[in-house]
Each structure stands twice: as structure tokens, then as C-alpha cells.
Motif scaffolding. Structure first.
Motif, PDB file in Angstrom:
ATOM      1  N   VAL A   9      55.081 -33.553  40.871  1.00 53.30           N
ATOM      2  CA  VAL A   9      54.183 -33.390  42.020  1.00 53.30           C
ATOM      3  C   VAL A   9      54.444 -32.056  42.707  1.00 53.30           C
ATOM      4  O   VAL A   9      53.503 -31.331  43.080  1.00 53.30           O
ATOM      5  CB  VAL A   9      54.365 -34.563  43.021  1.00 53.30           C
ATOM      6  N   ILE A  10      55.720 -31.715  42.874  1.00 58.71           N
ATOM      7  CA  ILE A  10      56.080 -30.449  43.533  1.00 58.71           C
ATOM      8  C   ILE A  10      55.552 -29.263  42.728  1.00 58.71           C
ATOM      9  O   ILE A  10      55.006 -28.303  43.288  1.00 58.71           O
ATOM     10  CB  ILE A  10      57.605 -30.358  43.714  1.00 58.71           C
ATOM     11  N   GLU A  11      55.701 -29.333  41.422  1.00 58.43           N
ATOM     12  CA  GLU A  11      55.279 -28.208  40.575  1.00 58.43           C
ATOM     13  C   GLU A  11      53.765 -28.025  40.567  1.00 58.43           C
ATOM     14  O   GLU A  11      53.266 -26.914  40.370  1.00 58.43           O
ATOM     15  CB  GLU A  11      55.787 -28.439  39.147  1.00 58.43           C
ATOM     16  N   LYS A  12      52.997 -29.102  40.804  1.00 64.58           N
ATOM     17  CA  LYS A  12      51.540 -29.024  40.762  1.00 64.58           C
ATOM     18  C   LYS A  12      50.904 -28.887  42.145  1.00 64.58           C
ATOM     19  O   LYS A  12      49.674 -28.902  42.270  1.00 64.58           O
ATOM     20  CB  LYS A  12      50.980 -30.269  40.065  1.00 64.58           C
ATOM     21  N   MET A  13      51.714 -28.764  43.174  1.00 64.95           N
ATOM     22  CA  MET A  13      51.171 -28.617  44.528  1.00 64.95           C
ATOM     23  C   MET A  13      50.339 -27.341  44.650  1.00 64.95           C
ATOM     24  O   MET A  13      50.704 -26.307  44.089  1.00 64.95           O
ATOM     25  CB  MET A  13      52.304 -28.559  45.565  1.00 64.95           C
ATOM     26  N   PRO A  14      49.226 -27.378  45.414  1.00 60.86           N
ATOM     27  CA  PRO A  14      48.411 -26.165  45.580  1.00 60.86           C
ATOM     28  C   PRO A  14      48.998 -25.179  46.580  1.00 60.86           C
ATOM     29  O   PRO A  14      48.446 -24.108  46.776  1.00 60.86           O
ATOM     30  CB  PRO A  14      47.070 -26.713  46.084  1.00 60.86           C
ATOM     31  N   MET A  15      50.103 -25.560  47.225  1.00 56.86           N
ATOM     32  CA  MET A  15      50.769 -24.662  48.173  1.00 56.86           C
ATOM     33  C   MET A  15      52.271 -24.634  47.873  1.00 56.86           C
ATOM     34  O   MET A  15      52.764 -25.447  47.081  1.00 56.86           O
ATOM     35  CB  MET A  15      50.509 -25.092  49.618  1.00 56.86           C
ATOM     36  N   LYS A  16      52.972 -23.697  48.492  1.00 58.76           N
ATOM     37  CA  LYS A  16      54.410 -23.592  48.264  1.00 58.76           C
ATOM     38  C   LYS A  16      55.136 -24.764  48.918  1.00 58.76           C
ATOM     39  O   LYS A  16      54.827 -25.131  50.052  1.00 58.76           O
ATOM     40  CB  LYS A  16      54.944 -22.272  48.834  1.00 58.76           C
ATOM     41  N   PRO A  17      56.108 -25.348  48.222  1.00 57.66           N
ATOM     42  CA  PRO A  17      56.859 -26.463  48.813  1.00 57.66           C
ATOM     43  C   PRO A  17      57.656 -25.996  50.033  1.00 57.66           C
ATOM     44  O   PRO A  17      58.152 -24.868  50.082  1.00 57.66           O
ATOM     45  CB  PRO A  17      57.793 -26.913  47.685  1.00 57.66           C
ATOM     46  N   SER A  18      57.778 -26.879  51.002  1.00 55.71           N
ATOM     47  CA  SER A  18      58.528 -26.577  52.220  1.00 55.71           C
ATOM     48  C   SER A  18      59.969 -27.066  52.079  1.00 55.71           C
ATOM     49  O   SER A  18      60.330 -27.729  51.094  1.00 55.71           O
ATOM     50  CB  SER A  18      57.867 -27.248  53.419  1.00 55.71           C
ATOM     51  N   GLN A  19      60.769 -26.773  53.104  1.00 54.30           N
ATOM     52  CA  GLN A  19      62.159 -27.224  53.103  1.00 54.30           C
ATOM     53  C   GLN A  19      62.245 -28.742  53.038  1.00 54.30           C
ATOM     54  O   GLN A  19      63.087 -29.302  52.333  1.00 54.30           O
ATOM     55  CB  GLN A  19      62.886 -26.734  54.366  1.00 54.30           C
TER      56      GLN A  19
ATOM     57  N   GLY B  26      37.468 -37.232  53.396  1.00 51.11           N
ATOM     58  CA  GLY B  26      37.203 -35.805  53.558  1.00 51.11           C
ATOM     59  C   GLY B  26      38.381 -35.018  54.096  1.00 51.11           C
ATOM     60  O   GLY B  26      38.201 -33.964  54.707  1.00 51.11           O
ATOM     61  N   ILE B  27      39.603 -35.521  53.891  1.00 55.00           N
ATOM     62  CA  ILE B  27      40.803 -34.858  54.392  1.00 55.00           C
ATOM     63  C   ILE B  27      41.577 -34.272  53.217  1.00 55.00           C
ATOM     64  O   ILE B  27      41.993 -35.000  52.306  1.00 55.00           O
ATOM     65  CB  ILE B  27      41.691 -35.836  55.188  1.00 55.00           C
ATOM     66  N   GLU B  28      41.749 -32.960  53.229  1.00 56.83           N
ATOM     67  CA  GLU B  28      42.503 -32.283  52.175  1.00 56.83           C
ATOM     68  C   GLU B  28      43.997 -32.502  52.430  1.00 56.83           C
ATOM     69  O   GLU B  28      44.507 -32.185  53.497  1.00 56.83           O
ATOM     70  CB  GLU B  28      42.192 -30.792  52.189  1.00 56.83           C
ATOM     71  N   PRO B  29      44.742 -33.060  51.472  1.00 57.87           N
ATOM     72  CA  PRO B  29      46.176 -33.282  51.692  1.00 57.87           C
ATOM     73  C   PRO B  29      46.901 -31.974  51.987  1.00 57.87           C
ATOM     74  O   PRO B  29      46.670 -30.955  51.330  1.00 57.87           O
ATOM     75  CB  PRO B  29      46.653 -33.900  50.366  1.00 57.87           C
ATOM     76  N   GLY B  30      47.774 -32.022  52.990  1.00 51.11           N
ATOM     77  CA  GLY B  30      48.563 -30.860  53.360  1.00 51.11           C
ATOM     78  C   GLY B  30      49.979 -30.980  52.837  1.00 51.11           C
ATOM     79  O   GLY B  30      50.346 -31.960  52.166  1.00 51.11           O
ATOM     80  N   VAL B  31      50.803 -29.995  53.173  1.00 56.86           N
ATOM     81  CA  VAL B  31      52.172 -29.976  52.659  1.00 56.86           C
ATOM     82  C   VAL B  31      52.952 -31.189  53.146  1.00 56.86           C
ATOM     83  O   VAL B  31      53.817 -31.725  52.433  1.00 56.86           O
ATOM     84  CB  VAL B  31      52.864 -28.656  53.069  1.00 56.86           C
ATOM     85  N   GLU B  32      52.627 -31.680  54.369  1.00 59.50           N
ATOM     86  CA  GLU B  32      53.349 -32.843  54.888  1.00 59.50           C
ATOM     87  C   GLU B  32      52.996 -34.109  54.098  1.00 59.50           C
ATOM     88  O   GLU B  32      53.828 -35.010  53.939  1.00 59.50           O
ATOM     89  CB  GLU B  32      53.056 -33.035  56.379  1.00 59.50           C
TER      90      GLU B  32
END
Length: 653
Positions: free
Chosen positions: A520-530, A493-499
Motif C-alpha cells: 500500500v505504501i509503495e502504491k500511494m499517490p503521495m509521499k508517505p509521511s512519518q 466523492g472524497i479522495e483518500p489523503g495521506v492520513e
């Protein structure tokens, strides 16, 4: 509480001939001379003399005189409680509600005795009033008892009393039962300012700052006037939220209503703490200086503020100026130096507090261990661990996590596992710290085994999965890592985060599967981090993939154009592929943009002293000796040198 007899044994006929004409059933006024003396009684001997007089004139056993005797011995002079118990058990055949309430109040320190009295009262068909239930609430020691009293209040028709409702609110909040507290509050037909204050302060202390602010708005909407207790709750909210603007508004409201902070130390300390938590140290110091009197909380708050803010010199000055210190004072300053990784200062402070007869607690040792971990001082860490055993400190989850982290950072996984197995009550942090240590030392399979074992006791959280995915990445366990990543939401039940996405990109990049990592980066539901673009860029460097590296650097520079890491990586990639002109061009761009490469620094601890070295730095006082040894080692390590067969083994030994 057991009552040993209802009958009263009176004195002989000589005493009965002197019975008073005062009839307590007609007049309950304290006009009887013996009762007047009882009200003026101040010593145990006087009480005994008055008791003897009341026995001679047959007042003992009559309800009203007994109520005064029990009140005097149980409440007014609690040192005579033993006599009150004797009087109640043996000389009060018909105790009324007032007497029961007096005894329940006096025995509220003992849950067993107060509830036994309450049961005895109900068996005697004497029904409680609101005071009875309030005294029982004072005696309660757990949530279940509070709920039972709450039910009794409803059944007995006493729940409508505002003071009882407010007390229930306070008790539920103290036990962290915000839902029950909210339910009681909602059932109050017309909550007063006290009710709102209890809820606001209670919510604020439990971290529900937004809910507390909503209650404040509701309070104003009902036309109730806030007071200093309301402001106390709001200040706690502002501090927890770090909202300095709202805090200044509360401060202004207090000033307009002449709530002068240096006269109200509780409110003043709350205001000081709010500014400290909002990292507004200048107004915090002005408030501190305005206090007419400062208690130890005031000093500790300002010291902690400057220590956490990195201004350790000022924190140390306040510490030295304190008229008296407690353990919190020492720990606040020690935590500041530990945050700076100044291990030697931390150790000196710990030695100083021991010299002043302060016994270090777990917080002290955790800071000491953390400082040792940051410099990788294994010998110092072992000494601290031994010191923990000598002081017989309990290795709880917090201290256990700190020791595990220290041993892992110092490279001693075996010692870390020993500490881990020794922690009796492991929480999710202890498990995660151990998994993380295994991850960074390349023990991926062992980390996965520990994850499976962990699930028998506690559920992993988001941080645990970062550690597990890192373990897979460092050990090349690509398929296992992807399987765990894909199961996070479905099984835990844990939604994957940017980390977590960053770990997957690093996992694929290290394995050379750069196209998949980019996908994977292109399909992420959030903006990629540094860190995600940096992980991809590092993978490109290892594989020499210039095309994807250029894309990664372009995106990375949009997020952190002033950092040198991306430039250096791409420059090295160009150099490794023989494209020297491109490599030089990147270096020129760095100079044009004013981006400078931070020099690498290494350190070593010798006899507790940290020695730091930067490339081409000759400022170390022992530089001549160090250079001589380095030249000697370089000569011996030249290719084709004739090494003795046992040279490497003796070096390792």
C-alpha cells in the motif's frame, strides 16, 4: 400599513375665514411663518401646538406642508413617529413620492410596514426612485427580499445608480452570496473606489483572501487610489493568510500616506490584529503601545495574541492592566490556559469571572471542558456538565462535541453517548467526535453502525473516515476497513489523503499483513509521511518482522532523524528476536546522533490537583508514603501469594 381614509375633515367656517394666501403649488420655499416655526421645533408639545396652528389655517391636507410635518415627526424627531403615522393615514389624501419615501425610511425597522407602504405606493401609480429602494434594502431581513428589490431596480430602470449598486453589493456580501455580489460588480460599467472597497473588505471577511488581493490589483490597474478602507480589507487578508511580509508592505504604505494608526483606531486595531494572526508579537506590541487611546478591542487583541502564542504570563499582565474587561477578555485568557492544559488555572479564572458578575457562555465552558479532558479528570468533567445544566446553557454542536470528547477521553463512553443523543442539531463534527471516541475504545462495530446512521442526516467528511478507519484498525475489522477505504471516492466523492492511507497501513500492520501494508505504501499517490512509516514499524514490532522493520526505520530516519521513537522500536524488535548486539548498536547510534529517549510520564488527579510521575523520580513530596504502598502491593502481588477470594472484587468496588 393601512390607510384609513383619503378625505380630510377641515375645521368650521371660522377657520376658513383665516386661510393663508400662501400657495404651496407656486412656491415651496419655507417662507410661511408656521413652517419656519416647524423647522425650529424641538419638543413634542411644541410640535402639537404648531400642528394645531396649521389646522386652524387649513395647511393640513396640503401636500407640501404635510411633507414637512411628516418629515419632522418621523425623521427629525423620531420619538413622534406615532403622530407621523396618524398624519399619514388620516390627513394626507394625496401623498407624493417624497412623503412615501419619508415614511418608508422611518419605518425601515419594520419589514412588514415598510413593504406594505411600498405596495400601497405602487397601487397609487406612484413609481419608486433610488431612495425608495435604498430604504427598502435597509428594512430587508433575508436574502429573498434583497433579490426582490434587486429585480425591482432592474424593472424600474434604477439599477444604474452607483449608490444603489454599492448597497446591493454590501447586502449580498453580508448574506454570504459572493456569486451574486460578483455578478452585480461585473455589471457595473465603471466601478469606483467605494465599489472596490466593499468587494475587497467583503471578500476578506468571508475568507476569500486571494480573490480580494486580485481585486486590489485590478483596482490599481484602473488608476483608482486606495484609501484606509482598502487597507482595512488588505490587513484582514494578510491576517487570514498569515502573510507577515505582505502585512508589513501594507503597513509601510499606510505610513507613507500618513495614515497614523494611533489616531485611526479601527485601522489601528486591524493592523494590530494582522500582526497577532501572523504571530508577529513584537511589532504588535509596538503598535499597541503607540495607540494614543486604546479601546477594549485593542486590549483583547493583544491578550489573545500572547495567549495563543503560549506567552501566558505576558497575556495575564495585560489582562490585569486592562481598565475594563468584557466576556471576550476572560475567554481569551481562559483559552490560552486551556491550550496549555492547565485545568486548575482555567477553573480559577472561570470562578473569577463569575465573581465579577460575568455570565460564562458556551466558549467559556468549551475551554473548561477541553482542559478537563486533557488531564482525564472525569469527576471535574461531570461537575462542569452539571454546571451547564444549572446555568441552562444550550448544548449546541460545539459544546456537545466538547462534552462528548471529554467523556470519551475520560473513559465514560456511556456518558458520551448520552450527551450525543441529547444534541438536537448534530453537525458532522458531533457525529465524527462520537465515532472517534468509540474508535479509541475499541467499539469498532458500534462505530460502523453510527456511520450508517449518520448518512441519514449529514454526509461524512475526510475526518469522519479517519475516525472510522481507526475504529476498524483498533477492533481488527480488516475487511470492513478496506471496503470503506475503497468506497470513499466512489460513494462519497472524497479522495483518500495521506492520513487515510496511514490508517490502512496501521489496519494491515495490526493484523500482521505487513507485506500488504508495505505494498500500500509503495502504491500511494503521495509521499508517505512519518506516521505511515511509524505505523508500519509498530506492526513489525508486534510481529517481530526485522526485515521490513529495517526498511521502515531507514525511511523514517530520512524524515525525522532527531526523533527517538523509530530507534527505540527497532532496538526492541532486535532485542525481542534475540539479536542483542544489533539492539545495542541502535542504542549507540542514538547516543552518537545525540538522540535521547524522552522519559514516560503518567499523571493522576486527586481532589482537583494533578500529580505527575516519571520513572525513578523521587521528587514528589509524598514519595515515602507512595514507595511504602508500592512495596506492599508488590509483596502481595508476588506469584503464588495467598489472596483472599474477594480481594480483586473489593479492589474494583
Amino acid at each position: 400599513m393601512h390607510r384609513y381614509g383619503r378625505g380630510v375633515r377641515f375645521l368650521g367656517s371660522a377657520s376658513t375665514s383665516k386661510r393663508t394666501n400662501w400657495d404651496p403649488t407656486v412656491s415651496l420655499a419655507l417662507e410661511h411663518p408656521t413652517l419656519v416655526l416647524l423647522e425650529k421645533c424641538s419638543t413634542r408639545d411644541h410640535f402639537k401646538q404648531i400642528l394645531a396652528q396649521m389646522m386652524r389655517i387649513d395647511l393640513v391636507g396640503q401636500t407640501f406642508p404635510m411633507s414637512r410635518l411628516i418629515l419632522s415627526s418621523a425623521i427629525t424627531h423620531p420619538e413622534n413617529l406615532d403622530m407621523a403615522i396618524l398624519l399619514f393615514d388620516h390627513y394626507t389624501p394625496r401623498p407624493n413620492l417624497y412623503i412615501y419615501n419619508t415614511m418608508i425610511s422611518a419605518l425601515s425597522f419594520s419589514l412588514t410596514k415598510s413593504f406594505a407602504l411600498y405596495n400601497s405606493m405602487l397601487w397609487s401609480c406612484i413609481y419608486p426612485d433610488r431612495h425608495t429602494l435604498l430604504y427598502l434594502l435597509q428594512a430587508s431581513r433575508c436574502l429573498l427580499e434583497v433579490k426582490q428589490i434587486h429585480c425591482n431596480a432592474i424593472v424600474m430602470g434604477l439599477f444604474s445608480y452607483g449608490y444603489l449598486q454599492n448597497t446591493l453589493l454590501k447586502m449580498y456580501l453580508e448574506y454570504g452570496q459572493l456569486g451574486f455580489a460578483h455578478q452585480v460588480f461585473q455589471q457595473m460599467p465603471s466601478p469606483d473606489a467605494v465599489s472596490f472597497n466593499i468587494m475587497i473588505v467583503g471578500y476578506a471577511k468571508k475568507g476569500c483572501s486571494l480573490e480580494a488581493l486580485e481585486l486590489f490589483r485590478e483596482m490599481l490597474g484602473l488608476g483608482l487610489e486606495p484609501d484606509e478602507f482598502t487597507m482595512l480589507g488588505l490587513l484582514i487578508c494578510c491576517g487570514r493568510l498569515g502573510d507577515a511580509q505582505l502585512g508589513r508592505s501594507v503597513h509601510g504604505w499606510m505610513g507613507r500616506r500618513n495614515l497614523i494608526t494611533f489616531r485611526n483606531l479601527i485601522l489601528g486595531n486591524a493592523l494590530l490584529d494582522m500582526y497577532v494572526k501572523c504571530k508577529e508579537l513584537e511589532p504588535a506590541q509596538r503598535i499597541f503601545n503607540a495607540f494614543a487611546e486604546k479601546d477594549i478591542i485593542s486590549w483583547n487583541t493583544i491578550i489573545a495574541g500572547y495567549a495563543k502564542g503560549g506567552e501566558l504570563e505576558r497575556a495575564h499582565t495585560f489582562f490585569d492592566d486592562m481598565p475594563s474587561r468584557d466576556l471576550v477578555s476572560w475567554n481569551s485568557l481562559i483559552a490560552g490556559y486551556a491550550q496549555r492544559s492547565d485545568y486548575m488555572m482555567v477553573r480559577r479564572l472561570v470562578s473569577g469571572m463569575v465573581a465579577e458578575n460575568f455570565r460564562p457562555d458556551n466558549v467559556t465552558v468549551i475551554n473548561l471542558v477541553s482542559a478537563a479532558a486533557e488531564i482525564g479528570a472525569l469527576d471535574e468533567g461531570k461537575w462542569i456538565h452539571g454546571w451547564v445544566f444549572r446555568m441552562q446553557l444550550e448544548v449546541d454542536a460545539f459544546l456537545g462535541s466538547a462534552l462528548i470528547n471529554m467523556y470519551c477521553k475520560c473513559g465514560s463512553i456511556a456518558k458520551a453517548l448520552m450527551v450525543f443523543r441529547g444534541v438536537t442539531e448534530k453537525d458532522v463534527t458531533v457525529w465524527t467526535t462520537m465515532i472517534s471516541g468509540l474508535a479509541f475504545h475499541g467499539y469498532g462495530s458500534r462505530a460502523l453502525e453510527l456511520l450508517s446512521e449518520m448518512q441519514e442526516y449529514v454526509m461524512p467528511n475526510q475526518v469522519t473516515f479517519v475516525a472510522v478507519l481507526t475504529a476498524c484498525s483498533h477492533s481488527g475489522l480488516v475487511d470492513q476497513g478496506l471496503k470503506i477505504f475503497n468506497s470513499m471516492k466512489e460513494n462519497f466523492g472524497i479522495e483518500p489523503g495521506v492520513e487515510h492511507y496511514g490508517c490502512v497501513v496501521d489496519l494491515l500492520g495490526r493484523a500482521g499483513r505487513l507485506a500488504e501494508a508495505k505494498d500500500v505504501i509503495e502504491k500511494m499517490p503521495m509521499k508517505p509521511s512519518q506516521s505511515i512509516w511509524g505505523a508500519l514499524l509498530s506492526g513489525c514490532k508486534a510481529r517481530g518482522n526485522v526485515e521490513i522493520a529495517e526498511i521502515a526505520l531507514t525511511e523514517l530516519l530520512k524524515l525525522e532523524p532527531e526523533k527517538e521513537g523509530g530507534y527505540v522500536l527497532l532496538s526492541n524488535i532486535y532485542a525481542a528476536s534475540g539479536r542483542w548486539s544489533y539492539s545495542d548498536k541502535i542504542r549507540e547510534i542514538m547516543e552518537t546522533q545525540g538522540v535521547k529517549k524522552t522519559a514516560g510520564c503518567s499523571s493522576v488527579v486527586v481532589d482537583g490537583v494533578i500529580h505527575e510521575f516519571v520513572a525513578a523520580d523521587k521528587r514528589h513530596p509524598s514519595w515515602v508514603e507512595i514507595q511504602s504502598i508500592l512495596i506492599s502491593l508488590k509483596c502481595r502481588m508476588k506469584f503464588g501469594a495467598d489472596f483472599p477470594s474477594d480481594f480483586f472484587q473489593s479492589s474494583l468496588d
